[in-house]
Design an enzyme around this catalytic site. Structure first.
Site, PDB file in Angstrom:
ATOM      1  N   HIS A  38      46.885  37.256  44.356  1.00  0.00           N
ATOM      2  CA  HIS A  38      47.832  37.732  43.340  1.00  0.00           C
ATOM      3  C   HIS A  38      49.248  37.269  43.693  1.00  0.00           C
ATOM      4  CE1 HIS A  38      49.784  40.471  40.580  1.00  0.00           C
ATOM      5  NE2 HIS A  38      48.678  41.174  40.339  1.00  0.00           N
ATOM      6  N   GLU A  42      48.202  33.432  39.583  1.00  0.00           N
ATOM      7  CA  GLU A  42      47.165  33.894  40.495  1.00  0.00           C
ATOM      8  C   GLU A  42      45.905  33.032  40.407  1.00  0.00           C
ATOM      9  OE1 GLU A  42      46.510  38.091  39.709  1.00  0.00           O
ATOM     10  OE2 GLU A  42      48.471  38.170  38.732  1.00  0.00           O
TER      11      GLU A  42
END
Length: 303
Positions: A170, A274
């Protein structure tokens, strides 16, 4: 300081210290790059190649506490993404980012530092969400700090039965002004819009991604995405392997104000790009099998 989570000798370019909140953090400093990794969540908190501005973004309001996620940097989302594909899964994004990883490898090759961290099912007892996951596993996370930042998450099924999982790295990237930023490389890709008001239907990206409000999109894309930041006169490329999805996220104003570990005024200075395998693209892993998802970030001047 010493830590029971360190099982190898550290090269001179890697130091162990008490980081924010007293959490142990590994600092990397070479002529090629500097960086930080917290053992809590194997969380990459910074990466700055020589001659560049910092590339990884961290929230000024982040909580650094056991069993709490760190806001910013590169959280590891595993074994589910967001709320997961089944009802009742919590916390969001799984338990890996709440766990303490063990450092099992540390090497410096001419200023390029590789750190290897590990987490197994034996290490997660009592963690929030661990009771939702009963499958044996071994995560090996390899972080390489150099002119590029390379992140490789390997998952080995150490049990006797097949299972599936979601995963994401992330990554929060630092930008000057997200309203002027574009993300290239996703033109023509299908995506699910998860921002408020999204209908659950798939859309097709037309041209580069731009930011005019809260953005939360899961793209089906295996290619490289590039964050073009004219205010900083640079581009950040996000290349990857064994990843079916690219997630693009910025909270904008209302979402930023609703998050206690995110300063209300920070949203213009970051964007998440991400590397993921999520939703319908979850990984299925046979007994004894290993899957490795890799992300590579690099910076170049862009006028």
């Amino acid at each position: 300081m010493t830590s029971s989570l360190i099982t190898v000798d550290l090269p001179d370019s890697v130091t162990l210290a008490d980081g924010e909140g007293g959490l142990p953090v590994l600092g990397v400093s070479t002529p090629v790059a500097t960086g930080e990794v917290y053992l809590h969540g194997a969380h990459v908190a910074s990466w700055t190649p020589a001659g560049q501005d910092p590339v990884i973004w961290m929230s000024q309001a982040s909580m650094f506490a056991p069993r709490e996620p760190i806001r910013g940097g590169v959280p590891i989302c595993w074994p589910w993404f967001g709320p997961g594909r089944e009802p009742g899964l919590a916390p969001a994004h799984g338990f890996a980012r709440l766990a303490d990883f063990t450092l099992v490898g540390a090497e410096d090759a001419d200023g390029v530092v590789t750190l290897t961290l590990r987490l197994t099912d034996a290490d997660i007892s009592g963690l929030p969400g661990a009771d939702k996951w009963t499958k044996p596993f071994e995560l090996t996370y390899t972080v390489t700090f150099g002119a590029e930042l390379t992140l490789a998450l390997s998952v080995r099924n150490t049990g006797s039965e097949e299972y599936s999982y979601e995963e994401a790295l992330h990554t929060y990237l630092a930008v000057k002004d997200v309203t002027a930023v574009t993300v290239e490389g996703l033109d023509g890709a299908r995506y699910l819009d998860k921002a408020p008001g999204g209908t659950g239907e798939l859309f097709t990206q037309e041209g580069p991604v731009t930011f005019t409000g809260e953005t939360d999109r899961v793209y089906r894309s295996v290619g490289t995405a590039t964050v073009v930041d004219p205010a900083m006169a640079r581009a950040i490329t996000a290349a990857k392997e064994n990843s079916a999805n690219t997630v693009v996220w910025n909270p904008w104003t209302a979402k930023a104000a609703a998050m206690p570990d995110y300063d209300d005024a920070e949203w213009p200075t970051m964007v998440c790009v991400e590397t993921a395998n999520a939703l319908d693209d979850a990984v299925t892993l046979a007994a004894g099998e290993t899957h490795t998802m890799t992300a590579r970030y690099a910076v170049a001047a862009r006028v």
